[in-house]
Design an enzyme around this catalytic site. Structure first.
Site, PDB file in Angstrom:
ATOM      1  NE  ARG A  29      -0.934  -0.908   4.853  1.00  0.00           N
ATOM      2  CZ  ARG A  29      -1.247  -0.214   5.932  1.00  0.00           C
ATOM      3  NH1 ARG A  29      -2.062   0.808   5.853  1.00  0.00           N
ATOM      4  NH2 ARG A  29      -0.761  -0.541   7.102  1.00  0.00           N
ATOM      5  CB  THR A  62       9.170   2.038   1.525  1.00  0.00           C
ATOM      6  OG1 THR A  62      10.085   3.130   1.372  1.00  0.00           O
ATOM      7  CG2 THR A  62       7.940   2.521   2.271  1.00  0.00           C
ATOM      8  NE  ARG A  87       7.486  -3.361   5.499  1.00  0.00           N
ATOM      9  CZ  ARG A  87       8.665  -3.828   5.875  1.00  0.00           C
ATOM     10  NH1 ARG A  87       8.809  -5.121   6.160  1.00  0.00           N
ATOM     11  NH2 ARG A  87       9.718  -3.029   5.931  1.00  0.00           N
ATOM     12  CG  HIS A  88       2.810   1.939   4.269  1.00  0.00           C
ATOM     13  ND1 HIS A  88       1.891   2.381   3.342  1.00  0.00           N
ATOM     14  CD2 HIS A  88       2.252   2.191   5.484  1.00  0.00           C
ATOM     15  CE1 HIS A  88       0.839   2.873   3.963  1.00  0.00           C
ATOM     16  NE2 HIS A  88       1.023   2.753   5.258  1.00  0.00           N
ATOM     17  CB  VAL A  89       7.158  -2.803   1.478  1.00  0.00           C
ATOM     18  CG1 VAL A  89       6.176  -3.801   0.876  1.00  0.00           C
ATOM     19  CG2 VAL A  89       8.601  -3.220   1.223  1.00  0.00           C
TER      20      VAL A  89
END
Length: 326
Positions: A29, A62, A87-89
């Site tokens: 995300r 990230t 996950r923010h990645v």
């Protein structure tokens, strides 16, 4: 002789669990693109439909080293299936490390709108107010917290200039160091990954249509998502994620942002056009809205008015199967 008879001796091994396809979904995300709203929905849906929602408490890392990529891919790949990992990645290439490439999904929004949401969220939080933003940015100096966004942009503060503004594309370009550099190389690679590895990249401005298509493409994960989203109780929770104290910069400042974010906008309009084509494929209209100010430098106008098309030569379900085979 009685023997040591067991259930397996008499009946054979129990039948294997039949998994939905795809059974591995990753939602990497993008920050401030509605992801907290979507994760709220996923928590409800995972209990309702019995899939494994795997979330991460890491929100500010990230970009990963090679070893960190290997470790994360290993952890994700060994999760109980069917799973949806979020996950923010930045994009991870599972096949590079010998893993099975999952199906990716994501949502993006107008780059200036995303930047402003993040700018004020870091300073003033959301419905939780002071406590929330003090936890997220405890070391921010008062003069920085109350820095006028126009001053930040017009005087070229680091937060309001590149590479900080080059934010969305790396989520799709990947972990290569050049993915962090604003330019054609990262843009092209991001577009390629959207075409080859993402089942759907939606537009936050048309979230209900995004949810409709996710329900169509991934029913085991997203069945009934729109009715849950429209439920008044969920709306109450969703409203809690709205950033507070946002103000609109001057037209001059916005035009400068457009210039600095030219690659972000080319990517955004590319994704928007692809999303509108997808909507047309399934008979969803793109409602005409009053256009927001757009950069005047080379970016073609997005598709604003589409009507449902009748394609008798290609069956919708066959086309969906082809998407899954990518």
């Amino acid at each position: 002789f009685v023997g040591n008879s067991t259930y397996l001796d008499d009946h054979g091994p129990p039948p294997q669990k039949v998994l939905p396809f795809p059974s591995q979904v990753v939602y990497n995300r993008v920050g401030k693109c509605g992801s907290r709203t979507v994760v709220l929905l996923l928590r409800i849906l995972s209990e309702k439909h019995g899939f494994n929602l795997v979330t991460s408490d890491i929100h500010n890392k990230t970009r990963l080293t090679k070893n960190e990529q290997m470790e994360l891919i290993k952890n994700i790949s060994t999760a109980e299936q069917p799973y949806l990992f979020t996950r923010h990645v930045h994009f991870l290439n599972f096949s590079r490390f010998g893993g099975d490439q999952p199906v990716y999904i994501n949502i993006i929004r107008d780059p200036v709108s995303r930047f402003l949401s993040n700018y004020f969220f870091r300073r003033f939080g959301d419905w939780r107010g002071e406590q929330n933003h003090m936890i997220r940015t405890p070391n921010m100096r008062q003069e920085e917290r109350y820095l006028d966004v126009n001053v930040c942009i017009l005087e070229n503060y680091p937060e309001c200039s590149n590479p900080k503004l080059f934010y969305i594309i790396p989520y799709f370009c990947g972990q290569h160091p050049r993915c962090r550099e604003p330019g054609e190389w990262a843009l092209k690679r991001a577009k390629l990954n959207v075409n080859e590895n993402f089942l759907l990249v939606g537009i936050l401005e048309e979230l209900e249509d995004v949810l409709l298509l996710l329900e169509r493409f991934l029913p085991h994960y997203f069945k009934d998502v729109l009715s849950i989203y429209k439920n008044p109780e969920h709306r109450k929770l969703g409203n809690m994620t709205v950033t507070v104290k946002k103000t609109v910069p001057s037209p001059e400042a916005i035009q400068i942002l457009y210039q600095r974010m030219r690659y972000e906008y080319e990517f955004y309009y590319y994704v928007k056009e692809q999303f509108h084509l997808l909507k047309r494929k399934f008979g969803l209209k793109s409602h005409v809205r009053k256009p927001s100010p757009k950069p005047e430098f080379f970016i073609p106008s997005p598709l604003e008015t589409e009507e449902p098309i009748n394609d008798e030569e290609e069956d919708d379900e066959k086309w969906l199967e082809d998407i899954y085979k990518r």
